[in-house]
Design a protein around this motif. Structure first.
Motif, PDB file in Angstrom:
ATOM      1  N   ALA A  82      18.266 197.010  23.618  1.00 10.34           N
ATOM      2  CA  ALA A  82      16.943 196.458  23.330  1.00 10.34           C
ATOM      3  C   ALA A  82      15.945 197.584  23.080  1.00 10.34           C
ATOM      4  O   ALA A  82      16.199 198.755  23.401  1.00 10.34           O
ATOM      5  N   ASP A  83      14.794 197.227  22.553  1.00 13.74           N
ATOM      6  CA  ASP A  83      13.746 198.209  22.249  1.00 13.74           C
ATOM      7  C   ASP A  83      13.275 198.984  23.474  1.00 13.74           C
ATOM      8  O   ASP A  83      12.781 200.094  23.352  1.00 13.74           O
ATOM      9  N   ASN A  84      13.440 198.404  24.669  1.00 11.17           N
ATOM     10  CA  ASN A  84      13.030 199.098  25.896  1.00 11.17           C
ATOM     11  C   ASN A  84      14.114 200.028  26.440  1.00 11.17           C
ATOM     12  O   ASN A  84      13.962 200.589  27.515  1.00 11.17           O
ATOM     13  N   GLY A  85      15.223 200.195  25.695  1.00 12.80           N
ATOM     14  CA  GLY A  85      16.286 201.107  26.094  1.00 12.80           C
ATOM     15  C   GLY A  85      17.351 200.493  26.995  1.00 12.80           C
ATOM     16  O   GLY A  85      18.316 201.163  27.338  1.00 12.80           O
ATOM     17  N   GLN A  86      17.201 199.226  27.366  1.00  8.57           N
ATOM     18  CA  GLN A  86      18.168 198.553  28.228  1.00  8.57           C
ATOM     19  C   GLN A  86      19.229 197.853  27.376  1.00  8.57           C
ATOM     20  O   GLN A  86      18.926 197.364  26.285  1.00  8.57           O
ATOM     21  N   PRO A  87      20.477 197.761  27.871  1.00  5.02           N
ATOM     22  CA  PRO A  87      21.465 196.971  27.138  1.00  5.02           C
ATOM     23  C   PRO A  87      21.085 195.496  27.198  1.00  5.02           C
ATOM     24  O   PRO A  87      20.694 194.993  28.248  1.00  5.02           O
ATOM     25  N   GLY A  88      21.134 194.840  26.065  1.00 12.68           N
ATOM     26  CA  GLY A  88      20.814 193.418  25.998  1.00 12.68           C
ATOM     27  C   GLY A  88      19.885 193.108  24.844  1.00 12.68           C
ATOM     28  O   GLY A  88      19.521 193.988  24.055  1.00 12.68           O
ATOM     29  N   PRO A  89      19.480 191.859  24.747  1.00  9.54           N
ATOM     30  CA  PRO A  89      18.689 191.421  23.592  1.00  9.54           C
ATOM     31  C   PRO A  89      17.206 191.753  23.699  1.00  9.54           C
ATOM     32  O   PRO A  89      16.686 192.010  24.778  1.00  9.54           O
ATOM     33  N   LYS A 114      12.813 189.471  32.933  1.00  9.10           N
ATOM     34  CA  LYS A 114      13.077 189.706  34.345  1.00  9.10           C
ATOM     35  C   LYS A 114      13.456 191.184  34.461  1.00  9.10           C
ATOM     36  O   LYS A 114      14.358 191.642  33.774  1.00  9.10           O
ATOM     37  N   PRO A 115      12.782 191.951  35.296  1.00 11.80           N
ATOM     38  CA  PRO A 115      13.014 193.398  35.343  1.00 11.80           C
ATOM     39  C   PRO A 115      14.433 193.783  35.749  1.00 11.80           C
ATOM     40  O   PRO A 115      14.920 194.833  35.372  1.00 11.80           O
ATOM     41  N   GLU A 116      15.111 192.914  36.470  1.00 13.08           N
ATOM     42  CA  GLU A 116      16.452 193.254  36.949  1.00 13.08           C
ATOM     43  C   GLU A 116      17.561 193.014  35.933  1.00 13.08           C
ATOM     44  O   GLU A 116      18.687 193.461  36.135  1.00 13.08           O
ATOM     45  N   ASN A 117      17.266 192.315  34.820  1.00 14.58           N
ATOM     46  CA  ASN A 117      18.345 191.984  33.902  1.00 14.58           C
ATOM     47  C   ASN A 117      17.765 191.653  32.527  1.00 14.58           C
ATOM     48  O   ASN A 117      17.069 190.649  32.371  1.00 14.58           O
ATOM     49  N   GLN A 118      18.083 192.447  31.525  1.00 16.29           N
ATOM     50  CA  GLN A 118      17.590 192.271  30.160  1.00 16.29           C
ATOM     51  C   GLN A 118      18.027 190.946  29.542  1.00 16.29           C
ATOM     52  O   GLN A 118      17.410 190.460  28.601  1.00 16.29           O
ATOM     53  N   TYR A 119      19.083 190.342  30.049  1.00 16.00           N
ATOM     54  CA  TYR A 119      19.595 189.086  29.506  1.00 16.00           C
ATOM     55  C   TYR A 119      18.818 187.871  30.021  1.00 16.00           C
ATOM     56  O   TYR A 119      18.984 186.773  29.520  1.00 16.00           O
ATOM     57  N   LEU A 120      17.978 188.060  31.047  1.00 16.41           N
ATOM     58  CA  LEU A 120      17.248 186.954  31.662  1.00 16.41           C
ATOM     59  C   LEU A 120      15.785 186.959  31.248  1.00 16.41           C
ATOM     60  O   LEU A 120      15.156 188.015  31.148  1.00 16.41           O
ATOM     61  N   LEU A 121      15.241 185.765  31.050  1.00 15.03           N
ATOM     62  CA  LEU A 121      13.861 185.611  30.623  1.00 15.03           C
ATOM     63  C   LEU A 121      13.200 184.498  31.423  1.00 15.03           C
ATOM     64  O   LEU A 121      13.736 183.396  31.513  1.00 15.03           O
ATOM     65  N   ASP A 122      12.049 184.795  32.019  1.00 21.59           N
ATOM     66  CA  ASP A 122      11.234 183.766  32.661  1.00 21.59           C
ATOM     67  C   ASP A 122      10.393 183.094  31.580  1.00 21.59           C
ATOM     68  O   ASP A 122       9.746 183.770  30.778  1.00 21.59           O
ATOM     69  N   VAL A 123      10.408 181.764  31.570  1.00 24.11           N
ATOM     70  CA  VAL A 123       9.666 180.977  30.588  1.00 24.11           C
ATOM     71  C   VAL A 123       8.755 180.019  31.347  1.00 24.11           C
ATOM     72  O   VAL A 123       9.190 179.352  32.279  1.00 24.11           O
ATOM     73  N   TYR A 124       7.490 179.950  30.943  1.00 27.80           N
ATOM     74  CA  TYR A 124       6.488 179.186  31.681  1.00 27.80           C
ATOM     75  C   TYR A 124       5.960 177.957  30.954  1.00 27.80           C
ATOM     76  O   TYR A 124       5.085 177.272  31.485  1.00 27.80           O
ATOM     77  N   PRO A 126       7.017 174.852  27.544  1.00 30.65           N
ATOM     78  CA  PRO A 126       7.901 174.450  26.439  1.00 30.65           C
ATOM     79  C   PRO A 126       7.588 175.294  25.198  1.00 30.65           C
ATOM     80  O   PRO A 126       6.481 175.802  25.043  1.00 30.65           O
ATOM     81  N   GLY A 127       8.564 175.433  24.340  1.00 31.87           N
ATOM     82  CA  GLY A 127       8.384 176.201  23.110  1.00 31.87           C
ATOM     83  C   GLY A 127       9.713 176.697  22.589  1.00 31.87           C
ATOM     84  O   GLY A 127      10.780 176.301  23.068  1.00 31.87           O
ATOM     85  N   SER A 128       9.654 177.578  21.617  1.00 33.63           N
ATOM     86  CA  SER A 128      10.850 178.180  21.016  1.00 33.63           C
ATOM     87  C   SER A 128      10.941 179.634  21.440  1.00 33.63           C
ATOM     88  O   SER A 128       9.998 180.401  21.226  1.00 33.63           O
ATOM     89  N   TYR A 129      12.071 180.004  22.016  1.00 30.82           N
ATOM     90  CA  TYR A 129      12.302 181.358  22.509  1.00 30.82           C
ATOM     91  C   TYR A 129      13.525 181.917  21.795  1.00 30.82           C
ATOM     92  O   TYR A 129      14.518 181.227  21.606  1.00 30.82           O
ATOM     93  N   VAL A 130      13.430 183.175  21.386  1.00 29.02           N
ATOM     94  CA  VAL A 130      14.443 183.780  20.531  1.00 29.02           C
ATOM     95  C   VAL A 130      14.931 185.079  21.159  1.00 29.02           C
ATOM     96  O   VAL A 130      14.127 185.911  21.580  1.00 29.02           O
ATOM     97  N   ALA A 131      16.255 185.231  21.212  1.00 28.22           N
ATOM     98  CA  ALA A 131      16.871 186.483  21.641  1.00 28.22           C
ATOM     99  C   ALA A 131      17.601 187.070  20.441  1.00 28.22           C
ATOM    100  O   ALA A 131      18.371 186.365  19.787  1.00 28.22           O
ATOM    101  N   CYS A 132      17.340 188.336  20.151  1.00 29.15           N
ATOM    102  CA  CYS A 132      17.975 189.011  19.010  1.00 29.15           C
ATOM    103  C   CYS A 132      18.681 190.261  19.495  1.00 29.15           C
ATOM    104  O   CYS A 132      18.149 190.998  20.327  1.00 29.15           O
ATOM    105  N   GLY A 133      19.864 190.485  18.972  1.00 28.61           N
ATOM    106  CA  GLY A 133      20.618 191.674  19.325  1.00 28.61           C
ATOM    107  C   GLY A 133      19.828 192.929  19.027  1.00 28.61           C
ATOM    108  O   GLY A 133      19.092 192.999  18.045  1.00 28.61           O
ATOM    109  N   GLY A 134      19.980 193.921  19.900  1.00 28.65           N
ATOM    110  CA  GLY A 134      19.276 195.180  19.749  1.00 28.65           C
ATOM    111  C   GLY A 134      20.034 196.174  18.891  1.00 28.65           C
ATOM    112  O   GLY A 134      20.989 195.832  18.183  1.00 28.65           O
ATOM    113  N   LYS A 135      19.638 197.431  18.991  1.00 30.43           N
ATOM    114  CA  LYS A 135      20.242 198.520  18.222  1.00 30.43           C
ATOM    115  C   LYS A 135      21.740 198.594  18.510  1.00 30.43           C
ATOM    116  O   LYS A 135      22.163 198.571  19.654  1.00 30.43           O
TER     117      LYS A 135
END
Length: 165
Positions: A82-89, A114-124, A126-135
């Protein structure tokens, strides 16, 4: 509450990684919606790959079963960095439901990593949320649309609610 979110599709057979899949079940309503947690899981769209991984009869599968030690390295391989240097989307919210993607955590978004895992996202909301593969990934994206009618519902296996794009 954890929501499984199949984020990436890859049309290829990678000999080192295998997978698993699941079928959606009937939802149960809950009076307190709270936040949702999305969990991006890279997937492979290749029947031969799935069969080689021991998942016969499926044309789309995870990189490995959840309890297999190779699952994390295989997920990281397909997800990239990911753009933040962590493995994941990289995670985004489609803020206008018309393709205007804003990185989660930015002002006026309803999501944060979620700071502990790049694969997890807190959502607050309804809406559309998108995960895209990183570098280093195939660069594919997956979208999860959380409708207002789904917001207060606990799904025993909600992976069927999120789709590929």
């Amino acid at each position: 509450m954890m929501r499984r979110f199949f984020a990436f599709a890859m049309i290829a057979g990678i000999a080192a990684c295998g997978g698993g899949s699941a079928t959606p079940t009937t939802p149960v309503t809950t009076p307190t919606p709270g936040k949702k947690i999305l969990n991006a899981s890279p997937i492979v769209k290749n029947a031969d790959y799935c069969t080689a991984a021991g998942i016969t009869g499926h044309s789309i599968c995870n990189t490995r079963k959840e309890d297999v030690p190779e699952r994390v390295p295989c997920d990281n391989y397909l997800s990239g960095i990911a753009d933040n240097g962590q493995p994941g989307p990289n995670w985004f919210e489609d803020v206008d439901n018309n393709g205007k993607l804003v990185k989660c955590g930015e002002p006026n978004t309803h999501c944060e990593l979620k700071p502990e895992n790049q694969y997890l996202l807190d959502v607050y909301a309804p809406g559309s949320y998108v995960a895209c593969g990183g570098k280093g990934s195939p660069g594919t994206c997956g979208v999860c649309v959380l409708s207002p009618s789904d917001w207060g519902v606990i799904h025993r296996n909600p992976s069927g609610l999120c789709g590929l794009s």
